[in-house]
Design an enzyme around this catalytic site. Sequence first.
Site, mmCIF file in Angstrom:
data_model
loop_
_atom_site.group_PDB
_atom_site.id
_atom_site.type_symbol
_atom_site.label_atom_id
_atom_site.label_comp_id
_atom_site.label_asym_id
_atom_site.label_seq_id
_atom_site.Cartn_x
_atom_site.Cartn_y
_atom_site.Cartn_z
ATOM 1 N N HIS A 1 -3.094 -1.199 -10.520
ATOM 2 C CA HIS A 1 -4.533 -0.972 -10.386
ATOM 3 C C HIS A 1 -4.905 0.418 -10.879
ATOM 4 C CE1 HIS A 1 -4.945 1.712 -6.779
ATOM 5 N NE2 HIS A 1 -3.823 1.164 -6.370
ATOM 6 N N ASP B 1 -2.146 7.732 -7.002
ATOM 7 C CA ASP B 1 -2.366 6.369 -6.526
ATOM 8 C C ASP B 1 -3.632 5.851 -7.229
ATOM 9 O OD1 ASP B 1 -2.684 3.995 -5.171
ATOM 10 O OD2 ASP B 1 -3.306 4.929 -3.285
ATOM 11 N N GLU C 1 -8.729 -2.575 -6.435
ATOM 12 C CA GLU C 1 -7.635 -2.762 -5.472
ATOM 13 C C GLU C 1 -7.922 -2.036 -4.171
ATOM 14 O OE1 GLU C 1 -3.759 -1.741 -3.442
ATOM 15 O OE2 GLU C 1 -5.350 -0.440 -4.222
ATOM 16 N N ASP D 1 2.803 -0.020 -7.800
ATOM 17 C CA ASP D 1 1.890 0.791 -6.989
ATOM 18 C C ASP D 1 2.668 1.957 -6.413
ATOM 19 O OD1 ASP D 1 -0.400 1.645 -5.594
ATOM 20 O OD2 ASP D 1 -0.961 -0.393 -5.030
ATOM 21 N N HIS E 1 -3.610 9.202 -0.566
ATOM 22 C CA HIS E 1 -5.052 9.203 -0.283
ATOM 23 C C HIS E 1 -5.563 10.596 0.068
ATOM 24 C CE1 HIS E 1 -6.062 4.672 0.156
ATOM 25 N NE2 HIS E 1 -5.144 4.874 -0.776
#
Length: 348
Positions: free
Chosen positions: A64, A174, A204, A227, A315
């Site tokens: 993604h 990410d 995603e 990923d 994140h």
Amino acid sequence: MALDFDLLKELTETSGVPGYEDRLRDVVRREFDGVVDEVRSDAMGNLVGTVEGASDYAVVVAAHMDEIGFMVKHVTDEGFLQLDALGGWDPRILKAQRVTVLTEAGDLPGVIGSVPPHTLTEEQKEKEPKVEDVYVDVGLPSDAVEERVDVGDLVTTAQTTVEMGDHLTGKALDNRVSVFAMLEAARRLDDPDVTVHFVATVQEEVGLRGAEAIGVDLDPALALALDTTVANDVPSFDAAEYVTELGDGAAIKLKDSSVITNRKVHRRLRDVAEAEEIDYQLEILPAGGTDTGGLQRSHGAKPVGAISVPTRYLHTPTESVHRDDVAAVVDLLTAFLDSETGEHDYTL
């Protein structure tokens, strides 16, 4: 493997939140040029680069390209921007971040401010942070902000990607590091026995939406997702909580909260890694989903596997990976595809 840091830097620093991956799609399309036999996109924005094989047996490799970000939901009378989250944010890390506001008239720099702690009351200090309490300051008078910024404009964190010892750190690793690995594997793949669809998927971070759609459109016989995954190999975590460790190799996924991978697929990934002497580790991710889950149930049941890049500080704007792990992911993906004949039995 000599890592093309300039390409990885471009991929990570380019803005592309869920549903608005246009800039990333342009970069990936450029990189597919001359490498794959056909390039096409769909109504959601998934981008497919197909390498035709000797047979019609089709394998999908999906990574993604969206990053977590925000959408402007309100502009205050004073010219501050209030945000709606696109993807999973920990609001504790948002204060004092620089951001980029993507407007039709061009990009605006901004900051998520943090007032001096000695001006806060005890009640304010103890208040649980929430995304809806975040305000972006773009340093302009309210009338200028009203002219430049619209509800629905996108916001991403502003961060450069740098080499840090053996690590690479920046925003949006990410999952741009996996897009990078996919592009490298596509360049290496030569005259495969099976047809391979390399897919840069969308949305995603908001529910595996692009993977679910592309799985129906392509209907592959086998699917692999790429990923990032958690590497909590840092102080304050016990070894059992690490999930993966930086520098220990590519992570072969056994499960996450969206999928339990096909055991024959992950067994073959392990066999290939051992035969090619590629460093690997096994991944059991207790929370968090990936495109693997979206692909597994599209157009009926599919055998699926996943290769992950161990990543610290997921994140956040300072995600970090080990360059050797990135190389191991590329090596393993390439070796797996090179050895796929379409005759392996993945039925259970």
